[in-house]
Design a protein around this motif. Structure first.
Motif: not given
Length: 399
Positions: A91, A93, A95-98, A143, A145-146, A149, A173, A178
């Motif tokens: 995701g 930079e 996306f920090r959340d679903s 994501f 990667t989230a 972040q 990243y 998850t």
């Protein structure tokens, strides 16, 4: 109504499961493989019964159509699916959340394909096919990667020209986010302590392997970098190496950068070191028969893993628990034992009986003493995706 259809789409595969977001029950699961080839097929497991059917060289759309048709035979289950949850590797930079997917989010995922060319394009195929197959259901992206972040800039920036970060997105990243979120919560529950009070190092060990430092419930550093290639030893990936090796191999082997890159991704790690397999179980069996190269491979794996744990104690400023998860982490008593032997200076003294018992989905503390401890905690990424998807779907209905 707590069921979520969880999809994990690869370039030629589609793994799926209908997951109860409350208790993790999976009344239906399966996988479509060899998509786009003459061998394309889909396997279903429902109520303990397994079935398989050919997809006649079909792709992701054909696989989703077959899944829809199968769900129509499971009417009671199909009527209780409230969302489709998609695992998305990268995701960036953004996306920090679903989130529930819309056109803007899909375009952002497409932009991140340059950072994950093997994964994100396949996810987009799955998203497009799922939107067509399940037009009435919210589509949720979760994501890898989230979770990372919130790492500080001094942890995620590389010592390269700063414009490479600003203009090209070159930075750490991290992945397996998850899994780390799920295992953090489970570890806190097992330790009977709030996650926001714990200093954890979690080792997610599978064919892809990484380690993360979790402080107060948040990732503060991790071993995987801009891509999942960096870090500890993987199944077929090299992990961290001297970057000058790439140019050296290119010159000596008369190969281009892409060819050397393929060696690092597909011919290295456990496979390259052992010369026999990327499967830790096979290497362990061979090592037990006295094969010196297999023994060395396992020692390199454990040694580099222990080094990563030591490094990640720096951002934590201490350690409450070292947690093993993933296929190797949950089932290789030998890797856990050898890794902890390198970390004996931390007071992590293995309990052999507990270590032998913590396999095949069983959680447990595997060290003696009351200070820092080592645990085995099985991960459940599908349940984490289902939980996020159900929460977002229900919130959308309320709004």
């Amino acid at each position: 109504m707590n069921y979520v259809l969880v999809l994990n789409c690869g370039s030629s595969s589609l793994k799926f499961a209908v997951v109860n977001a409350v208790d993790g029950d999976q009344p239906l699961s399966g996988m479509a493989e060899c998509l786009g080839t003459a061998d394309a097929s889909i396997n279903f497991k429902a109520n303990g019964q397994k079935t398989q059917q050919s997809l006649e060289a079909g792709g992701h759309t054909a696989a989703l159509s077959a899944l829809v048709a199968f769900l129509q035979t499971q009417e009671a289950l199909a009527q209780n699916i409230i969302a489709v949850g998609h695992r998305v590797v990268h995701g960036g930079e953004y996306f920090r959340d679903s989130l529930i997917l819309d056109d803007n989010a899909i375009e952002r995922i497409r932009e991140c394909s340059v950072l994950a060319p093997l994964h994100n394009p396949a996810h987009l195929l799955g998203i497009e096919a799922a939107q067509a197959a399940f037009p009435a259901l919210p589509q949720v992206a979760v994501f890898d990667t989230a979770f990372h972040q919130q790492m500080p800039d001094y942890a995620y920036l590389y010592p390269l020209p700063y414009e490479h970060y600003k203009e090209l997105g070159v930075r750490r990243y991290g992945f397996h986010g998850t899994s780390y979120r799920y295992v953090t919560g489970e570890t806190a529950r097992l330790m009977n302590r709030p996650a926001n009070e714990l200093k954890l190092i979690i080792a997610h060990l599978g064919n892809g392997a990484s380690v993360a430092a979790i402080r107060n419930g948040h990732s503060v550093d991790t071993t995987m970098g801009m891509t999942p290639l960096e870090g500890v030893v993987h199944g077929t990936r090299s992990g961290s190496i001297d970057p000058a090796i790439i140019a050296y191999l290119a010159h000596r082997l008369n190969k281009n950068v892409d060819e050397v890159d393929a060696i690092l991704w597909k011919e290295s790690g456990l496979l390259g070191l052992s010369g026999m397999s990327n499967d830790c179980r096979t290497i362990e069996e061979t090592a037990q028969n006295g094969n010196e190269r297999a023994i060395l491979t396992l020692e390199i794996y454990s040694y580099r893993l222990a080094k990563a744990v030591g490094e990640l104690m720096i951002p934590l400023g201490g350690l409450d628990a070292l947690v093993f998860t993933g296929g190797i982490g949950e089932n290789s008593t030998l890797i856990r034992e050898r890794t902890l032997s390198w970390l004996g200076f931390l007071g992590l003294k293995i309990d052999s009986t507990a270590n032998d018992a913590a396999i095949r989905g069983k959680a447990g503390k595997i060290t003696q003493g009351e200070q820092a401890a080592a645990w085995v905690v099985p991960t459940n990424e599908e349940l984490m995706i289902a939980r996020d998807s159900a929460e977002l779907a229900k919130a959308e209905v309320k709004s």
